[in-house]
Design a protein around this motif. Structure first.
Motif, mmCIF file in Angstrom:
data_model
loop_
_atom_site.group_PDB
_atom_site.id
_atom_site.type_symbol
_atom_site.label_atom_id
_atom_site.label_comp_id
_atom_site.label_asym_id
_atom_site.label_seq_id
_atom_site.Cartn_x
_atom_site.Cartn_y
_atom_site.Cartn_z
ATOM 1 N N TYR A 146 -33.463 19.860 31.201
ATOM 2 C CA TYR A 146 -33.003 19.708 29.834
ATOM 3 C C TYR A 146 -32.314 18.361 29.644
ATOM 4 N N GLU A 194 -25.465 28.203 25.440
ATOM 5 C CA GLU A 194 -26.789 28.214 24.811
ATOM 6 C C GLU A 194 -26.872 27.171 23.705
ATOM 7 N N SER A 247 -38.989 26.261 29.158
ATOM 8 C CA SER A 247 -38.034 27.190 29.761
ATOM 9 C C SER A 247 -37.710 26.778 31.193
ATOM 10 N N GLY A 248 -36.423 26.693 31.510
ATOM 11 C CA GLY A 248 -35.995 26.293 32.841
ATOM 12 C C GLY A 248 -35.715 24.819 32.996
ATOM 13 N N ARG A 297 -36.574 30.441 19.287
ATOM 14 C CA ARG A 297 -37.068 30.997 20.554
ATOM 15 C C ARG A 297 -36.118 30.752 21.710
ATOM 16 N N PHE A 298 -35.298 29.733 21.605
ATOM 17 C CA PHE A 298 -34.468 29.313 22.732
ATOM 18 C C PHE A 298 -33.486 30.416 23.124
ATOM 19 N N SER A 299 -33.298 30.599 24.437
ATOM 20 C CA SER A 299 -32.456 31.697 24.911
ATOM 21 C C SER A 299 -31.621 31.259 26.111
ATOM 22 N N TYR A 300 -30.408 31.756 26.177
ATOM 23 C CA TYR A 300 -29.538 31.512 27.332
ATOM 24 C C TYR A 300 -30.220 31.912 28.632
ATOM 25 N N ALA A 301 -31.046 32.938 28.582
ATOM 26 C CA ALA A 301 -31.681 33.460 29.789
ATOM 27 C C ALA A 301 -32.558 32.426 30.489
ATOM 28 N N GLU A 302 -33.025 31.429 29.766
ATOM 29 C CA GLU A 302 -33.911 30.440 30.381
ATOM 30 C C GLU A 302 -33.164 29.247 30.970
ATOM 31 N N ILE A 303 -31.849 29.201 30.819
ATOM 32 C CA ILE A 303 -31.065 28.056 31.289
ATOM 33 C C ILE A 303 -30.713 28.254 32.762
ATOM 34 N N PRO A 304 -31.122 27.356 33.642
ATOM 35 C CA PRO A 304 -30.809 27.524 35.071
ATOM 36 C C PRO A 304 -29.345 27.227 35.364
#
Length: 475
Positions: free
Chosen positions: A277, A149, A273-274, A38-45
């Motif tokens: 981390y 990612e 998400s966000g 499920r993990f996605s680059y799009a969720e990394i701030p």
């Protein structure tokens, strides 16, 4: 994105309900695999992306600083036995080899100086996974955002396993976390489905439980190479899973999995998400030495600025139990015979700082190891646990050093958060300074700024070419 010669991988076989059901037997494996899918680059701030850039620069700088050393040369020559045009590159060269050997050679380089990052509190070195990530990215010819990612994901998996288990107390080495996290990160870059990520986890964990003998006694070259070997094993596990290999269905849980060695454990929830981390919580090392020596070194250097070594009668070091146990107890710590043993010797690094008034990895040169002045000063050093400091660990990495002078005067220095700790972080300028210091051992001065620029732009790179070309040694 693929360029040039690229190996064509056959489509993965359809997933049967029986295969999916296998990993419900091991909920820990299933949980990690599901999170990874499920993990996605799009969720990394943006803040976490920037931290990835900093760690990427720090780790590859450490690698450049070690490429000339004997163990890293051995690892590199082992990797260079194979030439694979569609493979992964070996740092400092233009040669491509099989991805797992590239991960070993590059991982040994980034780890050998003992200058790469760590989780505060004894969690090992999560940046060991970068060698696996870089090998997979080079093999896949993927964009730089996939590297970011995979880094955030690898640190999350690594941290979760570390917080859940206590391998050291059971005689196991923490590089198992590197192996599993590297397998997950590689599987993510390769685009594997959840069930194959689960197979990669099983294939990484089951055959790769390592012994903590690596870090004790008269420490050998292997100490600096164990992380690279773990990265290699993680890449190999993911490639096996991609090819269709299956692993045991209870690698982590139950009577025959990892729990049989560690005792029952529960994985804490992974970051939402966000974030925040786990990669945002690491310590970047200000010295090339074991992580729990950073505060003692800082305090010793403070004392050296107002104290001449020949004025010292005795030195008393108070620290927390973990530091005392790992690097401050045992007779071998007072007479290390190898570079690897010396960077895990608290009396040695403190004596070096007090005697020379500075500290870098020149402290581990053979003539320093044999220096009678070092031996004489080390013999006047006592290291002991302070229970009050132990109670602050791991939130603080506190150390207090008291120096009794020959004239009866006492001087004291204490450090709670060394430079690089999340509560006393390195600036970007600090990270760049550390990189330059290491990089000039391999690259000519005129190319260092260009290399730094390429690494700062890793997240926007089209592929890994800019990284490897920037770090390649050219005649």
């Amino acid at each position: 994105m693929c360029h040039g010669m690229c190996k064509v991988i056959p489509p993965q076989r359809p997933v049967s309900s029986a295969i999916e059901a296998r990993f419900k037997i091991d909920p820990k494996v299933e949980s990690l695999a599901g999170y990874a899918q499920r993990f996605s680059y799009a969720e990394i701030p943006a803040r976490a992306v920037h931290q990835c850039r900093r760690i990427f620069i720090d780790t590859l700088g450490c690698a450049l600083g070690a490429l000339h050393t004997e163990p890293v040369r051995i690892a590199r020559e082992m990797a260079m036995r194979a030439s694979v045009p569609s493979g992964a590159r070996i740092l400092g060269t233009s040669q491509r080899t099989v991805a797992e050997l590239a991960a070993f050679a590059n991982g040994a380089a980034s780890r050998y100086l003992d200058a790469n990052d760590t989780f505060p509190g004894g969690g090992g070195h999560p940046s060991d996974t970068i060698a696996a990530i870089l090998a997979a990215a080079d093999l896949k010819r993927c964009r730089g955002r996939s590297v970011i990612e995979a880094m955030v994901l690898a640190y999350e998996i690594y941290h979760a396993l570390w917080r859940a288990t206590d391998l050291r107390q059971k005689g196991m080495d923490n590089v198992l976390y590197t192996t599993v996290a590297s397998a997950v990160a590689t599987a993510k870059i390769l685009g594997l489905e959840r069930h194959r990520i689960a197979e990669a986890i099983a294939l990484a964990a089951t055959p790769n439980v390592a012994l903590d003998a690596t870090r004790y006694g008269d420490v050998a070259m292997w100490k600096g190479c164990a992380g690279g070997n773990a990265a290699r094993n993680g890449v190999f596990a993911a490639l096996l899973a991609q090819a269709g290999m299956t692993g045991p269905d209870s690698a982590l849980s139950g009577a025959h999995g990892l729990e049989a060695l560690t005792g029952p454990f529960e994985l804490q929830p992974l970051a939402a998400s966000g974030g925040p981390y786990s990669i945002e919580t690491v310590t970047l090392k200000c010295f090339a030495s074991e992580a729990h020596s950073l505060s003692p070194l800082t305090a010793a250097l403070e004392l050296s600025r107002c104290t001449a070594a020949d004025e010292i009668e005795t030195v008393t070091v108070d620290t927390y139990r973990f530091a005392w146990q790992v690097i401050g107890s045992g007779p071998e710590k007072w007479r290390p015979r190898t570079r690897e043993a010396a960077d895990h010797s608290l009396p040695y690094v403190i004596a070096s700082a007090l005697l020379h008034g500075r500290f870098d990895d020149s402290a581990f040169e053979p003539e320093r190891l044999r220096d009678p002045r070092m031996h004489a000063l080390m013999d006047r050093i006592t290291i002991r646990e302070d229970r009050e400091l132990t109670s602050r660990f791991p939130e603080q990495l506190a150390c207090r050093i008291g120096v009794l002078l020959r004239n009866g005067e006492t001087r004291i220095a204490q450090t709670d958060y060394p430079l690089g700790h999340p509560r006393n972080p390195m600036s970007d300028a600090d990270v760049e300074h550390k990189f330059r210091r290491h990089a000039r051992r391999w690259l000519p001065e005129k190319r260092i700024e260009g290399a730094l620029g390429a690494l700062w732009r890793v997240d926007t790179a089209e592929d890994a070419d800019s990284v490897f070309e920037a770090l390649e040694k050219r005649e």
